[in-house]
Design an enzyme around this catalytic site. Structure first.
Site, PDB file in Angstrom:
ATOM      1  N   TYR A 202       0.823  -1.215   0.000  1.00  0.00           N
ATOM      2  CA  TYR A 202       0.000   0.000   0.000  1.00  0.00           C
ATOM      3  C   TYR A 202       0.858   1.267   0.000  1.00  0.00           C
ATOM      4  O   TYR A 202       0.837   2.065   0.936  1.00  0.00           O
ATOM      5  CB  TYR A 202      -1.007  -0.053   1.162  1.00  0.00           C
ATOM      6  CG  TYR A 202      -2.064  -1.101   0.876  1.00  0.00           C
ATOM      7  CD1 TYR A 202      -3.235  -0.776   0.204  1.00  0.00           C
ATOM      8  CD2 TYR A 202      -1.841  -2.436   1.208  1.00  0.00           C
ATOM      9  CE1 TYR A 202      -4.175  -1.748  -0.108  1.00  0.00           C
ATOM     10  CE2 TYR A 202      -2.776  -3.416   0.907  1.00  0.00           C
ATOM     11  CZ  TYR A 202      -3.941  -3.055   0.250  1.00  0.00           C
ATOM     12  OH  TYR A 202      -4.860  -4.029  -0.067  1.00  0.00           O
ATOM     13  N   HIS A 205       2.197   2.682  -6.616  1.00  0.00           N
ATOM     14  CA  HIS A 205       3.173   2.304  -7.642  1.00  0.00           C
ATOM     15  C   HIS A 205       2.431   1.917  -8.913  1.00  0.00           C
ATOM     16  O   HIS A 205       1.273   1.505  -8.873  1.00  0.00           O
ATOM     17  CB  HIS A 205       4.075   1.160  -7.151  1.00  0.00           C
ATOM     18  CG  HIS A 205       3.314  -0.025  -6.665  1.00  0.00           C
ATOM     19  ND1 HIS A 205       2.834  -0.135  -5.379  1.00  0.00           N
ATOM     20  CD2 HIS A 205       2.927  -1.150  -7.298  1.00  0.00           C
ATOM     21  CE1 HIS A 205       2.196  -1.277  -5.239  1.00  0.00           C
ATOM     22  NE2 HIS A 205       2.232  -1.919  -6.388  1.00  0.00           N
TER      23      HIS A 205
HETATM   24  O1  G7M Z   1       0.537  -6.216  -6.538  1.00  0.00           O
HETATM   25  P1  G7M Z   1       1.286  -4.939  -6.433  1.00  0.00           P
HETATM   26  O2  G7M Z   1       0.707  -3.880  -7.314  1.00  0.00           O
HETATM   27  O3  G7M Z   1       1.437  -4.451  -4.998  1.00  0.00           O
HETATM   28  O4  G7M Z   1       2.721  -5.231  -7.022  1.00  0.00           O
HETATM   29  C1  G7M Z   1       3.927  -5.067  -6.320  1.00  0.00           C
HETATM   30  C2  G7M Z   1       5.077  -5.341  -7.283  1.00  0.00           C
HETATM   31  O5  G7M Z   1       6.294  -5.116  -6.595  1.00  0.00           O
HETATM   32  C3  G7M Z   1       5.122  -6.780  -7.782  1.00  0.00           C
HETATM   33  O6  G7M Z   1       5.111  -6.767  -9.198  1.00  0.00           O
HETATM   34  C4  G7M Z   1       6.449  -7.327  -7.212  1.00  0.00           C
HETATM   35  O7  G7M Z   1       7.096  -8.209  -8.097  1.00  0.00           O
HETATM   36  C5  G7M Z   1       7.253  -6.072  -6.992  1.00  0.00           C
HETATM   37  N1  G7M Z   1       8.233  -6.172  -5.899  1.00  0.00           N
HETATM   38  C6  G7M Z   1       7.980  -6.688  -4.674  1.00  0.00           C
HETATM   39  N2  G7M Z   1       9.113  -6.562  -3.919  1.00  0.00           N
HETATM   40  C7  G7M Z   1       9.200  -6.989  -2.526  1.00  0.00           C
HETATM   41  C8  G7M Z   1      10.086  -5.969  -4.673  1.00  0.00           C
HETATM   42  C9  G7M Z   1      11.448  -5.585  -4.413  1.00  0.00           C
HETATM   43  O8  G7M Z   1      12.012  -5.758  -3.330  1.00  0.00           O
HETATM   44  N3  G7M Z   1      12.101  -4.968  -5.447  1.00  0.00           N
HETATM   45  C10 G7M Z   1      11.511  -4.754  -6.674  1.00  0.00           C
HETATM   46  N4  G7M Z   1      12.237  -4.163  -7.623  1.00  0.00           N
HETATM   47  N5  G7M Z   1      10.227  -5.123  -6.934  1.00  0.00           N
HETATM   48  C11 G7M Z   1       9.516  -5.719  -5.946  1.00  0.00           C
END
Ligand code: G7M
Length: 265
Positions: A202, A205
């Site tokens: 939350y 992004h």
């Molecule tokens: O579902 P949501 O819109 O919240 O998507 C979050 C995005 O963040 C996903 O596509 C994950 O692959 C990406 N993501 C999650 N983490 C914990 C990281 C991270 O530590 N680094 C990067 N670069 N992307 C992440």
């Protein structure tokens, strides 16, 4: 992996797409075992040399119970969330339960992944950081996946957006597209640019994926095109504050139990 010995971990193993530039080597350096042949059709198991047979491994360690649950396959249900449901069910739940966004702050504060940043607009209100999503290994453009993370820290999700955020959203769309054109020669017409609702994290992004790539979470029940979001806010400043929003929740998601308890499912 030493790291995993006495802690819970989520490990995601993925075969990466085959790149065109290694095809010649795959054809000359691999061994083939025939499985079946019928007329002009045959299938083989092909054993490529190790350096052409990489498996991408994503590790979350130590993994919380919520991480472990998130990555287990489970049945999903479509939820209809009214503005009232958001206030009385979703908001209290996400305030209590949501994943830590420390990794996001680490990116914004240049404490992690700073060498991976493709573009940054440092403006505190309109600015964002554009970098590869960790689902993309950056070895080929076929599954290009970038993410724009806003410098503003108080916008949780699509639900919080009003017309007041239009300059921020327009900035992300325009500068994100320009950066991708400059770095990867991909025009806007080859990109799918969208937000998730519900997101997993939350802190606002935006996802940038290549149009031909069926990225996980790009289906209509979860993805909202940024260009549509901008238009909707232009026609109604409170569009996302007032509309019913639909999203899938997995059977084991605590938010689904909250909707069930409230008699909304
Ligand atoms: O579902 P949501 O819109 O919240 O998507 C979050 C995005 O963040 C996903 O596509 C994950 O692959 C990406 N993501 C999650 N983490 C914990 C990281 C991270 O530590 N680094 C990067 N670069 N992307 C992440």
């Amino acid at each position: 992996m030493q790291l995993l010995a006495d802690q819970n971990a989520v490990v995601i193993l993925e075969k990466t797409p085959i790149r065109e530039d290694v095809l010649a080597e795959i054809f000359t350096a691999s061994t083939l075992k025939l499985q079946m042949r019928n007329d002009i059709y045959s299938t083989y198991s092909l054993h490529a040399p190790p350096h052409l047979n990489e498996i991408k491994a994503t590790v979350m360690c130590p993994a919380t119970e919520k991480h472990v649950k998130k990555y287990q396959r489970k049945e999903s249900f479509l939820v209809e969330e009214t503005a009232q449901d958001y206030e009385s069910i979703t908001l209290p739940y996400i305030k209590k339960q949501s994943f830590s966004v420390q990794w996001v702050y680490n990116i914004l504060d240049k404490k992690a992944e700073s060498e991976r940043i493709l573009f940054e607009d440092p403006h505190p209100k309109l600015g964002f950081v554009l970098l590869p999503d960790f689902k993309w290994d950056q070895k080929q453009l076929d599954d290009l996946y970038l993410m724009a993370i806003t410098h503003q820290r108080d916008i949780k999700s699509l639900r919080d957006l009003t017309s007041q955020h239009l300059p921020l959203l327009e900035n992300i769309l325009q500068k994100g597209q320009e950066a991708i054109l400059k770095h990867y020669s991909l025009p806007a017409s080859k990109m799918r640019i969208y937000l998730h609702y519900q997101p997993s994290y939350y802190h606002l992004h935006v996802h940038f994926t290549k149009l031909d790539f069926e990225a996980p979470g790009c289906r209509v029940e979860r993805a909202h095109l940024l260009a549509d979001v901008i238009q909707n806010l232009r026609s109604d400043p409170n569009y996302y504050k007032t509309r019913n929003l639909y999203f899938p929740l997995r059977a084991d998601d605590g938010l689904l139990s909250q909707f069930k308890e409230a008699g909304r499912l």
